[in-house]
Design a protein around this motif. Structure first.
Motif, PDB file in Angstrom:
ATOM      1  N   ALA A 248       0.873  -1.179   0.000  1.00 20.50           N
ATOM      2  CA  ALA A 248       0.000   0.000   0.000  1.00 20.50           C
ATOM      3  C   ALA A 248       0.900   1.216   0.000  1.00 20.50           C
ATOM      4  CB  ALA A 248      -0.908   0.004   1.220  1.00 20.50           C
TER       5      ALA A 248
ATOM      6  N   ARG B 188       1.432   5.666  -1.071  1.00 21.29           N
ATOM      7  CA  ARG B 188       0.894   6.976  -1.456  1.00 21.29           C
ATOM      8  C   ARG B 188       2.052   7.949  -1.641  1.00 21.29           C
ATOM      9  NH1 ARG B 188      -3.249  10.653  -1.697  1.00 21.29           N
ATOM     10  NH2 ARG B 188      -2.850  12.690  -0.779  1.00 21.29           N
TER      11      ARG B 188
ATOM     12  N   ASN C 185      -2.868   4.621  -2.877  1.00 23.94           N
ATOM     13  CA  ASN C 185      -3.819   5.429  -2.117  1.00 23.94           C
ATOM     14  C   ASN C 185      -3.935   6.838  -2.688  1.00 23.94           C
ATOM     15  OD1 ASN C 185      -5.228   4.101   0.000  1.00 23.94           O
ATOM     16  ND2 ASN C 185      -3.324   3.864   1.150  1.00 23.94           N
TER      17      ASN C 185
ATOM     18  N   ASN D 129      -7.601   8.201  -0.479  1.00 26.42           N
ATOM     19  CA  ASN D 129      -6.674   7.570   0.461  1.00 26.42           C
ATOM     20  C   ASN D 129      -7.472   6.862   1.547  1.00 26.42           C
ATOM     21  OD1 ASN D 129      -4.651   6.834   2.204  1.00 26.42           O
ATOM     22  ND2 ASN D 129      -3.999   8.918   2.690  1.00 26.42           N
TER      23      ASN D 129
ATOM     24  N   ALA E 294      -6.073  -0.246   2.314  1.00 23.30           N
ATOM     25  CA  ALA E 294      -5.507  -0.574   1.006  1.00 23.30           C
ATOM     26  C   ALA E 294      -4.851  -1.949   1.026  1.00 23.30           C
ATOM     27  CB  ALA E 294      -4.501   0.492   0.585  1.00 23.30           C
TER      28      ALA E 294
ATOM     29  N   ARG F 132      -6.626   3.543  10.966  1.00 26.06           N
ATOM     30  CA  ARG F 132      -6.103   3.664   9.604  1.00 26.06           C
ATOM     31  C   ARG F 132      -4.586   3.487   9.545  1.00 26.06           C
ATOM     32  NH1 ARG F 132      -9.415   6.467   5.744  1.00 26.06           N
ATOM     33  NH2 ARG F 132      -7.583   7.567   4.973  1.00 26.06           N
TER      34      ARG F 132
END
Length: 282
Positions: free
Chosen positions: A14, A16, A38, A63, A68, A172
């Motif tokens: 995962a 970002r 994300n 996101n 994810a 999260r």
């Protein structure tokens, strides 16, 4: 050791806004890769597709944090999944060795590997803590028993991970591992630290500051306690957060918007698991 069979294990990442880290680390993986992006804004998806067409890329419109990884597991289609980050990878041959350990220990739901940090291969202090876990060592597990792990260095049995719902939308990132670990233990799955397999972690320069991470970790601890701890233990965790200074207080404040969702997902852990939690908390 030869790489694991493609039908056995998938690396799930995962990420970002870590395009450069990904382009560096992706060639190091010895299993098929599912990358869940994300909602990056740095051209990650297109760059990875160009440089590594063999990677399965799942772009998300927003996101969703650690969820994810759960999405990535659903795309994997293998009995085992190795969680790696965009700045980490399993040492050559060790992913295959870890799969062998999982197959030899059918109750093992999660294997936590040794983590070596940076080009100098410093042992992550969390590994010393896991190796010295005060929890009773289970005779059918390959190493010290755990109630936590580091996601970038974990191999999971998909059957077990899926049964407990994977990473959720309440807790999260960071600190999302505790709730998964507790639910695995509550469901009868074993978690163990195995020092014989290694993950390399070269922390990205694009990381949050330590203060931001500590605030996030306290937020996750509070939300996990709301979801799983009995009331006396929950009160204790709230008190610890309040006494932890600015990160703890900010973590408490950050948890407030998610309290309703946490309470809707509340399911108190069995006494046996909470006994282990208390042992780890000292």
């Amino acid at each position: 050791m030869t790489p694991p069979e493609p039908a056995e294990v998938t690396c799930v990442i995962a990420s970002r806004n870590r395009r450069d880290d990904l382009l560096d680390s992706l060639p190091r993986h010895e299993a098929p890769v599912v990358l869940v992006d994300n909602a990056s804004t740095d051209d990650t998806v297109a760059a990875v597709a160009r440089a590594h067409p063999e990677v399965t890329v799942v772009p998300l419109p927003e996101n969703v944090g650690a969820v994810a990884r759960t999405i990535g597991v659903a795309h994997a289609g293998t009995p085992f999944v190795a969680f790696t980050d965009d700045d980490s990878w399993w040492a050559p041959g060790d992913l295959a060795r870890a799969v062998e350990v999982m197959r030899a220990h059918p109750r093992l739901g999660l294997l936590a590997a040794r983590i070596l940090v940076g080009p100098e291969d410093r042992l992550d202090p969390v590994c010393t803590e896991m190796a010295q876990s005060p929890l009773r060592r289970e005779p059918d597990l390959p190493g010290p028993s755990l109630l936590g792990f580091v996601a970038c260095a974990a191999l999971v049995r998909v059957e077990a991970f899926t049964a407990v719902g994977g990473f959720d939308e309440v807790v999260r990132f960071p600190g999302e591992e505790e709730r998964v670990a507790l639910d695995l233990a509550a469901s009868g799955w074993g978690l163990a630290y195995v020092d014989e397999v290694t993950v390399h972690h070269h922390p990205s320069p694009r990381r949050d500051t330590n203060a931001v991470r500590q605030t996030g970790i306290w937020r996750s601890r509070v939300l996990t306690a709301l979801m799983r701890y009995p009331l006396p233990a929950l009160a204790g965790q709230l008190l610890r957060a309040a006494r932890a200074g600015r990160p703890g207080v900010r973590g408490l404040a950050g948890a407030v918007p998610r309290v309703p969702a946490a309470l809707r997902a509340r399911r108190v852990l069995p006494t046996t698991v909470m006994t282990g939690v208390r042992e780890l908390q000292g």
